[in-house]
Design an enzyme around this catalytic site. Sequence first.
Site, PDB file in Angstrom:
ATOM      1  N   MET A   1     -12.097   4.633  -0.381  1.00 45.49           N
ATOM      2  CA  MET A   1     -12.719   4.867   0.929  1.00 45.49           C
ATOM      3  C   MET A   1     -13.352   6.248   0.881  1.00 45.49           C
ATOM      4  SD  MET A   1      -9.639   3.197   3.111  1.00 45.49           S
ATOM      5  CE  MET A   1      -8.578   3.324   1.684  1.00 45.49           C
TER       6      MET A   1
ATOM      7  N   GLY B   1       1.122  -2.036   4.060  1.00 43.77           N
ATOM      8  CA  GLY B   1       1.700  -0.708   3.897  1.00 43.77           C
ATOM      9  C   GLY B   1       2.972  -0.564   4.693  1.00 43.77           C
ATOM     10  N   SER B   2       2.827  -0.341   5.992  1.00 42.25           N
ATOM     11  CA  SER B   2       4.002  -0.057   6.816  1.00 42.25           C
ATOM     12  C   SER B   2       4.985  -1.216   6.858  1.00 42.25           C
ATOM     13  CB  SER B   2       3.580   0.373   8.215  1.00 42.25           C
ATOM     14  OG  SER B   2       2.546  -0.431   8.698  1.00 42.25           O
TER      15      SER B   2
ATOM     16  N   ASP C   1      -4.759   3.724  -1.821  1.00 41.34           N
ATOM     17  CA  ASP C   1      -5.829   4.060  -0.879  1.00 41.34           C
ATOM     18  C   ASP C   1      -6.349   5.466  -1.116  1.00 41.34           C
ATOM     19  OD1 ASP C   1      -5.990   1.718   0.940  1.00 41.34           O
ATOM     20  OD2 ASP C   1      -3.862   2.160   1.194  1.00 41.34           O
TER      21      ASP C   1
ATOM     22  N   GLY D   1      -8.626   4.155   7.287  1.00 46.70           N
ATOM     23  CA  GLY D   1      -8.334   5.578   7.444  1.00 46.70           C
ATOM     24  C   GLY D   1      -6.853   5.860   7.624  1.00 46.70           C
ATOM     25  N   PHE D   2      -6.156   4.931   8.244  1.00 49.93           N
ATOM     26  CA  PHE D   2      -4.743   5.166   8.545  1.00 49.93           C
ATOM     27  C   PHE D   2      -3.930   3.895   8.402  1.00 49.93           C
ATOM     28  CE2 PHE D   2      -7.412   8.058  10.925  1.00 49.93           C
ATOM     29  CZ  PHE D   2      -6.879   9.288  10.565  1.00 49.93           C
TER      30      PHE D   2
ATOM     31  N   MET E   1     -11.445  -5.829   5.631  1.00 52.86           N
ATOM     32  CA  MET E   1     -10.643  -4.876   6.405  1.00 52.86           C
ATOM     33  C   MET E   1     -10.387  -5.462   7.787  1.00 52.86           C
ATOM     34  SD  MET E   1      -9.900  -2.340   4.477  1.00 52.86           S
ATOM     35  CE  MET E   1      -8.961  -1.525   5.786  1.00 52.86           C
TER      36      MET E   1
ATOM     37  N   HIS F   1      -8.405   1.243  -3.942  1.00 54.02           N
ATOM     38  CA  HIS F   1      -9.296   1.019  -2.798  1.00 54.02           C
ATOM     39  C   HIS F   1      -9.964   2.338  -2.454  1.00 54.02           C
ATOM     40  CE1 HIS F   1      -9.471  -0.184   1.784  1.00 54.02           C
ATOM     41  NE2 HIS F   1     -10.661  -0.038   1.246  1.00 54.02           N
TER      42      HIS F   1
ATOM     43  N   SER G   1       0.843  -1.195   0.000  1.00 53.15           N
ATOM     44  CA  SER G   1       0.000   0.000   0.000  1.00 53.15           C
ATOM     45  C   SER G   1       0.874   1.240   0.000  1.00 53.15           C
ATOM     46  CB  SER G   1      -0.906   0.004   1.234  1.00 53.15           C
ATOM     47  OG  SER G   1      -1.422   1.312   1.406  1.00 53.15           O
TER      48      SER G   1
ATOM     49  N   HIS H   1      -1.294  -1.224  -4.289  1.00 56.96           N
ATOM     50  CA  HIS H   1      -2.546  -0.886  -3.611  1.00 56.96           C
ATOM     51  C   HIS H   1      -2.593   0.621  -3.368  1.00 56.96           C
ATOM     52  CE1 HIS H   1      -6.017  -1.922  -1.047  1.00 56.96           C
ATOM     53  NE2 HIS H   1      -5.568  -0.998  -0.212  1.00 56.96           N
TER      54      HIS H   1
ATOM     55  N   ASP I   1      -6.610  -6.445   4.357  1.00 52.77           N
ATOM     56  CA  ASP I   1      -5.965  -5.126   4.429  1.00 52.77           C
ATOM     57  C   ASP I   1      -6.027  -4.593   5.857  1.00 52.77           C
ATOM     58  OD1 ASP I   1      -5.003  -2.581   3.937  1.00 52.77           O
ATOM     59  OD2 ASP I   1      -6.668  -1.978   2.628  1.00 52.77           O
ATOM     60  N   GLY I   2      -4.853  -4.293   6.407  1.00 56.67           N
ATOM     61  CA  GLY I   2      -4.778  -3.659   7.722  1.00 56.67           C
ATOM     62  C   GLY I   2      -4.008  -4.489   8.735  1.00 56.67           C
ATOM     63  N   GLY I   3      -2.857  -3.979   9.142  1.00 58.84           N
ATOM     64  CA  GLY I   3      -2.074  -4.668  10.162  1.00 58.84           C
ATOM     65  C   GLY I   3      -1.469  -5.983   9.696  1.00 58.84           C
TER      66      GLY I   3
ATOM     67  N   MET J   1      -8.856   8.285  -0.066  1.00 55.58           N
ATOM     68  CA  MET J   1      -9.652   8.674   1.111  1.00 55.58           C
ATOM     69  C   MET J   1     -10.154  10.108   0.947  1.00 55.58           C
ATOM     70  SD  MET J   1      -7.294   7.203   4.184  1.00 55.58           S
ATOM     71  CE  MET J   1      -6.474   5.600   4.070  1.00 55.58           C
TER      72      MET J   1
END
Length: 216
Positions: free
Chosen positions: A69, A198-199, A36, A143-144, A138, A67, A9, A34, A176-178, A38
């Site tokens: 949002m 992402g991170s 994002d 959002g973040f 998700m 994606h 991401s 990916h 997606d997420g964590g 927003m």
Amino acid sequence: MKRVKVAPSLLAADWSRVGQEALDVEKAGADLLHLDVMDGRFVPNITFGVDMVKALGRCTELPLDVHLMIVEPEKFVEGFAKAGADTITVHAEASVHLHRLLEMIREHGVKAGVSVNPGTPLGLVEPVLSMIDLLLIMTVNPGFGGQTFIAGMEQKVKAARKLLTAHHSAAELQVDGGVNADTAPCLIRGGASILVAGSFVFGHQDRAVRIRALRG
Ligand code: DX5
Ligand code: ZN
């Protein structure tokens, strides 16, 4: 078993040099990019829009996994399709007329994805499963980037895989997420076919190492 795909991401990339960052993960073995989008309304953050997607398409050969949002996603389907999106994923919670919206995405020759927030039941997307190319679960509230994977969401991924199988759907199951090297194995076992990260990917100098770590 098919090798899991990895979709870094761009949210976690260095935005002062996004084009190079996109190319870097492409060279590092990413399968998709990916993106994002927003709007500060559907989620409490603002990122970028159609023009950024168009520009990134000139920097990388990777399929662009958009994606959305945003509220009223139907207003922007044409724009993102023309900008070169390979897949457009919309949130089930963001559209009153989800069926029509997915039809619209497909009419533009783009793969259609639908996403559900952590608090949204899978039943909401069951009626449209035959229309989608991708189901996005998700595993954080959107959002973040950099948030912690919500415990228990691996069960929802498993349930989503069961649902797709029951409907004889060949849709991708994206998470997606964590997502990181600790959470990935369980998600892969649960039937995820695309991991968004992402991170975990951009937070390390050597993105190839991180992408390989996700594949296990
Ligand atoms: C969150 C976005 C994610 C985000 C994931 O709303 O949809 O794609 O970039 O970031 P990480 O992998 O850091 O949780
Ligand atoms: Zn995302």
